[in-house]
Each structure stands twice: as structure tokens, then as C-alpha cells.
Design an enzyme around this catalytic site. Structure first.
Site, short mmCIF file in Angstrom:
data_model
loop_
_atom_site.label_atom_id
_atom_site.label_comp_id
_atom_site.label_asym_id
_atom_site.label_seq_id
_atom_site.Cartn_x
_atom_site.Cartn_y
_atom_site.Cartn_z
N VAL A 135 0.84 -1.21 0.00
CA VAL A 135 0.00 0.00 0.00
C VAL A 135 0.87 1.25 0.00
CG1 VAL A 135 -1.83 1.27 1.19
CG2 VAL A 135 -1.78 -1.22 1.34
N GLY A 137 3.22 2.50 -1.93
CA GLY A 137 4.62 2.48 -2.34
C GLY A 137 5.59 2.69 -1.19
N GLY A 190 7.47 2.23 -15.07
CA GLY A 190 7.38 1.12 -14.10
C GLY A 190 6.35 1.34 -13.02
N GLU A 193 0.50 -1.49 -13.26
CA GLU A 193 0.43 -2.95 -13.14
C GLU A 193 0.56 -3.59 -14.52
OE1 GLU A 193 0.06 -4.51 -10.04
OE2 GLU A 193 0.43 -2.46 -9.44
N ASP A 204 -6.86 -1.53 -8.22
CA ASP A 204 -5.65 -1.52 -7.40
C ASP A 204 -5.85 -0.67 -6.14
OD1 ASP A 204 -2.58 -1.95 -7.17
OD2 ASP A 204 -2.82 0.22 -7.03
N LYS A 208 -5.86 -1.95 -2.15
CA LYS A 208 -5.11 -1.29 -1.08
C LYS A 208 -6.05 -0.82 0.03
CE LYS A 208 -1.46 0.09 -4.29
NZ LYS A 208 -1.08 1.04 -5.32
P1 NAP Z 1 6.97 -6.91 -13.17
O1 NAP Z 1 7.95 -5.86 -13.52
O2 NAP Z 1 6.00 -7.37 -14.18
O3 NAP Z 1 7.78 -8.15 -12.58
C1 NAP Z 1 7.18 -9.40 -12.32
C2 NAP Z 1 8.28 -10.45 -12.17
O4 NAP Z 1 7.68 -11.71 -11.88
C3 NAP Z 1 9.10 -10.64 -13.43
O5 NAP Z 1 10.43 -10.98 -13.10
C4 NAP Z 1 8.43 -11.82 -14.13
O6 NAP Z 1 9.32 -12.58 -14.93
C5 NAP Z 1 8.01 -12.64 -12.92
N1 NAP Z 1 6.80 -13.41 -13.19
C6 NAP Z 1 5.57 -12.91 -13.49
N2 NAP Z 1 4.71 -13.91 -13.71
C7 NAP Z 1 5.41 -15.05 -13.56
C8 NAP Z 1 5.08 -16.42 -13.69
N3 NAP Z 1 3.83 -16.81 -14.01
N4 NAP Z 1 6.05 -17.36 -13.46
C9 NAP Z 1 7.28 -16.96 -13.13
N5 NAP Z 1 7.67 -15.68 -12.99
C10 NAP Z 1 6.73 -14.74 -13.21
O7 NAP Z 1 6.07 -6.44 -11.92
P2 NAP Z 1 6.49 -5.41 -10.76
O8 NAP Z 1 6.09 -4.05 -11.18
O9 NAP Z 1 7.85 -5.68 -10.30
O10 NAP Z 1 5.41 -5.82 -9.63
C11 NAP Z 1 5.60 -6.98 -8.85
C12 NAP Z 1 4.60 -6.95 -7.69
O11 NAP Z 1 4.80 -5.77 -6.92
C13 NAP Z 1 3.13 -6.92 -8.12
O12 NAP Z 1 2.37 -7.62 -7.16
C14 NAP Z 1 2.79 -5.43 -8.06
O13 NAP Z 1 1.43 -5.19 -7.84
C15 NAP Z 1 3.59 -5.03 -6.85
N6 NAP Z 1 3.95 -3.61 -6.77
C16 NAP Z 1 4.51 -2.99 -7.84
C17 NAP Z 1 4.87 -1.67 -7.72
C18 NAP Z 1 5.46 -0.89 -8.86
O14 NAP Z 1 5.58 0.33 -8.74
N7 NAP Z 1 5.86 -1.53 -9.94
C19 NAP Z 1 4.66 -0.99 -6.52
C20 NAP Z 1 4.10 -1.68 -5.43
C21 NAP Z 1 3.75 -2.99 -5.57
P3 NAP Z 1 9.95 -11.93 -16.26
O15 NAP Z 1 10.79 -10.79 -15.79
O16 NAP Z 1 10.76 -13.01 -16.89
O17 NAP Z 1 8.78 -11.49 -17.10
N1 HSE Z 2 0.43 0.21 -10.07
C1 HSE Z 2 0.56 0.65 -8.74
C2 HSE Z 2 0.40 2.15 -8.70
C3 HSE Z 2 1.90 0.27 -8.18
O1 HSE Z 2 0.47 2.79 -9.76
O2 HSE Z 2 0.18 2.70 -7.63
C4 HSE Z 2 2.06 0.60 -6.72
O3 HSE Z 2 1.27 -0.22 -5.95
#
Ligand code: NAP
Ligand code: HSE
Length: 439
Positions: A135, A137, A190, A193, A204, A208
Site C-alpha cells: 500500500v 509504495g 514502471g 500494473e 488496485d 489497497k
Molecule cells: P513486473 O515488472 O512485471 O515483474 C514481475 C516479475 O515476476 C518478473 O520478473 C516476471 O518474470 C516474474 N513473473 C511474473 N509472472 C510469472 C510467472 N507466471 N512465473 C514466473 N515468474 C513470473 O512487476 P512489478 O512491477 O515488479 O510488480 C511486482 C509486484 O509488486 C506486483 O504484485 C505489483 O502489484 C507489486 N507492486 C509494484 C509496484 C510498482 O511500482 N511496480 C509498486 C508496489 C507494488 P519476467 O521478468 O521473466 O517477465
Molecule cells: N500500479 C501501482 C500504482 C503500483 O500505480 O500505484 C504501486 O502499488
């Protein structure tokens, strides 16, 4: 003296967040280890595609395409689930918890959908589940609710919980930028989602809000029990109208509790906020949370709500808490969940009973009697009009009508919308926004 045994960390997911965690944890390892009195080892990471090029290099033998092999690896004490989704992520989380590991998660969708099962599994098997990054960030809002504000009950929590939407709304308002282009930029940075509709359709934020509601009130609320509306129907014209009326527009989660009636309400929708409201002035990818406690009064938190660095900061804080727990035993964050305290449980108020002032934008035929017909529909539902602005619409022969109302409720406004849609003089789908009166 012998070296302390290392604590091994595995990252299931090595995308935006996973690579950020590896980068910043590696850079700060010596400092964190000396503060903890423990040795931390970034042992393994999993990806879907082993051939994909990555900005952060890790030894080839540390990478796998089997996240379950990390979850079940007995040498890994701290498993970070940073993949997203709710199927494999659930399996990985439960498998790690069942063997008593600590799981660190950034996955709010998973927590909203499977929170009770995850927490019960952690409790049953002596594992622990940390989720600061789920929640807002980089804002330590979970810690604030669990620890810093533990003396309080919470009549109101509201704020911006989605960085992508706040980024899009800010760019639309300040630069008149087209929606699709700004969304593409948020993806490139980045913030968004993998499935962007989670962001822009409000889900999303709702996930949260569910996590915060559980922390604050001990109740798990599913998204189908909330009002959830996203930002995709907001146009530059809405920003101009709102500004004319003295408001900005933000996508908010609003969690309120009426302690006298013991009713909780949770909703997510774009909201008109008075220009002077501190949350109205939070721009770009920043999130903001206003928490009103019955002891402390109103407190306010702001910071980057999405992106690699902010999220890594929150995940690393959980990793360090997990390491301190494994090395030193219980910490303040393990005081027990609010859910365990019957005093704290409330029931959900029906969404139709939620009261608000409203903003309504209609595109109508520019003909005599149309305004009177609109007013008559609203009067029938006991909705009292506070102001009307009429201006020419883009379509020839059409006018844009912007009405604000005095306080009404969701039931009356729902009926009003249905009847307005049925009028031949109403040309497009009406846009209904709520006005946030929080002071
Ligand atoms: P992302 O960049 O898409 O990374 C996902 C990772 O998981 C990648 O390494 C991907 O592999 C791997 N993956 C996805 N599906 C898979 C599967 N079925 N089997 C094996 N590996 C798998 O996502 P992210 O932005 O880092 O987000 C990750 C989590 O953090 C999510 O739950 C998101 O909601 C949360 N989150 C993100 C942020 C943000 O700002 N980005 C902020 C807070 C929370 P590949 O690299 O090979 O594709
Ligand atoms: N997609 C989410 C956002 C990532 O934009 O807030 C952080 O949880």
C-alpha cells in the site's frame, strides 16, 4: 568468535520491484548488516523468462524460472513474492508460509483476495507475512497504522493510493495531455500494473483500501462490497469545470467508520477536493494518506506511491524487520492483528446509504425545456441542486450542463442517473463525481 549464520533471501519475481530490491539491498548491505548484527545473503531470484535482458546482473546460478523452488527451499528464510497475480503468487506464498518461512509481499491484489487464508497459514505454521510495499509504495503507512498509531481508533482514512492514476490525472490537469499517451508513459516508468486496468479502473486502489481496512478495523472487505470507479471517463473538461468551482480531482480511497452505529464504509472513486485540501495538492506519482485517529487527531503521509526505488524501499524495510525477527524474536509489529480484537470489529454500511455532495456533467440537446426536465428528474429523487453551469458542447446543437448538488446519497443519485439516461435530450453517458468534504 564464530560468524553469525547468514539469513538467506529469495526473490520470487525479478522485474521492476525485484531488481530494485536486489540493487538497493546490495548497495546498503554492509550498513544494514552492521545495524542488524546479522549477515544477509541475496541467495536466489526467479523470473518467467531466463533469456530476458535485465538492468541488474545476478550470477546465472542464482536465477531460476521456478519460483516454487525458492518458496520450498529450506535454506531460504525470507521469501519475497514480487511476481504479482493471484494464482502462482498464492501458491508460492502459502508454500513458503507452510514451512515457517517469513514472506514479504508487495502484492495487494493477492492480500485483498486471499488475506484471511494467508494470515491463517502464517499463524498455523509459525511463519510471518509482511506487506509494507502493498500500500502506498514507499510511504510506511502499514507501520504507521500498526505501530505508530496503535493507541487509536480510526473514524476516517482517505487518500491517493495509486501512483499511476495520480500521474495520469496530474498530467491531464497540468499539461492537458492525452490520456493514452500519459498511461503509456506511466507504464514505461514502471508505475503501472502488468494489467493496467487494475490501475485505471480503480481495482488496485480498492485492493489497497481493503488492506488498510483490515489493519484499521479488523474486517476483510472484498472489492464487490465497495463502490469502485476509475478515472477513464474523466476528461480535460472535468478539470476545467472543477477548477471553476474551486476543486481539483483525485482518485481516492475513502474508509470511514461511524463508531456510534458501528458501521464501516469503503469506497474508491474520483473525487472533487477543495483546492486548499492538502491531498488535492499531491501530484504526479506521489500518494498521500490522511489518517484521523481518535487520540492523535489527523495525521498526513505523502511520498512516491509507485516505481522501482520507492517500492524497493518498502520491501527492504520488511526484509530488515524479518531479519530482526529471525535474529532477535518478536517485534512491535507482531503485537497481534487488530482483527483479533472483537472490540474493533464493525459491520459494512450498505453502499447506497453513503452520503455526499455530487458533481454531474451531462451533454444535452441545446433546446428550450431541457434544463427543466433535468431539474425535475432530480427533484423527484429529492436531490437538491446547488449550482448549474451551462456551456456549449463539442457537438453541434448540444450543451454541456454541469450541476452540483447539496448532500444526497448513492441510492438517490443512482435513481437520478437511471432516469436521466432515459431522457431523449441527454446525449451521452452522464459523468457523476463525488465531492469530498473532509475538513
Ligand atoms: P513486473 O515488472 O512485471 O515483474 C514481475 C516479475 O515476476 C518478473 O520478473 C516476471 O518474470 C516474474 N513473473 C511474473 N509472472 C510469472 C510467472 N507466471 N512465473 C514466473 N515468474 C513470473 O512487476 P512489478 O512491477 O515488479 O510488480 C511486482 C509486484 O509488486 C506486483 O504484485 C505489483 O502489484 C507489486 N507492486 C509494484 C509496484 C510498482 O511500482 N511496480 C509498486 C508496489 C507494488 P519476467 O521478468 O521473466 O517477465
Ligand atoms: N500500479 C501501482 C500504482 C503500483 O500505480 O500505484 C504501486 O502499488
Amino acid at each position: 568468535m564464530s560468524e553469525p549464520l547468514p539469513l538467506n533471501i529469495g526473490l520470487c519475481g525479478f522485474g521492476t520491484v525485484g531488481q530494485g530490491v536486489w540493487k538497493h539491498l546490495s548497495a546498503n548491505l554492509a550498513e544494514l548488516e552492521s545495524r542488524l548484527g546479522a549477515k544477509l545473503v541475496l541467495a536466489r531470484a526467479s523470473v518467467r523468462d531466463l533469456k530476458k535482458k535485465r538492468a541488474i546482473k545476478v550470477p546465472a546460478k542464482a536465477l531460476t524460472d521456478d519460483p516454487m523452488s525458492i518458496a520450498t527451499d529450506p535454506s531460504i528464510q525470507i521469501v519475497c513474492e514480487l511476481m504479482g497475480g493471484t494464482t502462482l503468487a498464492r501458491q508460492v506464498t502459502l508454500a513458503a508460509l507452510r514451512r515457517g518461512a517469513v514472506v514479504v509481499s508487495a502484492n495487494k491484489a493477492l492480500i485483498c483476495e486471499h488475506g484471511p487464508e494467508i494470515i491463517a497459514t502464517a499463524q498455523r505454521h509459525g511463519g510471518h507475512f509482511f506487506f509494507e510495499a502493498s500500500v502506498a509504495g514507499g510511504i510506511p503507512i502499514i507501520k504507521a497504522l500498526r505501530e505508530g498509531l496503535v493507541a487509536n481508533r480510526f473514524p476516517r482514512i482517505y487518500g491517493i493510493l495509486n501512483g499511476t492514476c495520480n500521474y495520469i490525472l496530474t498530467q491531464m490537469e497540468e499539461r492537458d495531455a492525452p490520456y493514452a499517451a500519459v498511461l503509456a508513459e506511466a507504464k514505461r516508468l514502471g508505475y503501472a500494473e502488468a494489467d493496467e486496468s487494475l490501475d485505471v479502473d480503480g481495482w488496485d486502489t480498492a485492493h489497497k483500501a481493503s488492506v488498510l481496512t483490515w489493519l484499521a478495523h479488523g474486517v476483510w472487505v472484498k472489492t464487490d462490497q465497495m463502490i469502485v470507479e476509475g478515472i477513464s471517463r474523466i476528461t480535460p473538461a472535468d478539470f476545467k469545470n472543477a477548477a471553476m468551482l474551486g476543486f481539483g480531482i483525485k482518485l481516492l480511497a475513502i474508509i470511514t467508520r461511524d463508531f456510534a452505529r458501528n458501521e464501516i464504509s469503503v469506497r474508491v472513486h474520483p473525487t472533487l477536493l477543495p483546492e486548499g485540501n492538502v491531498v488535492a495538492n499531491v501530484s504526479g506519482v506521489f500518494n498521500a494518506v490522511s489518517v484521523t485517529g481518535d487520540v492523535v487527531g489527523t495525521t498526513f503521509y505523502s511520498g512516491r506511491g509507485a516505481g522501482q526505488d520507492a517500492t524497493a524501499s518498502a520491501v527492504i524495510s520488511d526484509i530488515v524487520d524479518a531479519a530482526a525477527l529471525l535474529k532477535h524474536g518478536k517485534g512491535a509489529h507482531l503485537l497481534g492483528e487488530v482483527a483479533a480484537s472483537p472490540r474493533n470489529r464493525g459491520r459494512l454500511a450498505p453502499p447506497e446509504s453513503i452520503r455526499s455532495r455530487y458533481y454531474l456533467r451531462l451533454t444535452v440537446k441545446d433546446q428550450p425545456g431541457v434544463l427543466a426536465r433535468v431539474a425535475s428528474v432530480m427533484a423527484k429523487q429529492q436531490v437538491s441542486i446547488a449550482s448549474v453551469i451551462q456551456s456549449p458542447a463539442d457537438q453541434p446543437g448540444a450543451a454541456s450542463l454541469v450541476l452540483t448538488t447539496h448532500e444526497s446519497n448513492e441510492r438517490a443519485m443512482g435513481a437520478t442517473l437511471r432516469q436521466l439516461r432515459a431522457l431523449a435530450a441527454v446525449l451521452d453517458q452522464p459523468v457523476l463525481l463525488r465531492i469530498g468534504d473532509f475538513e
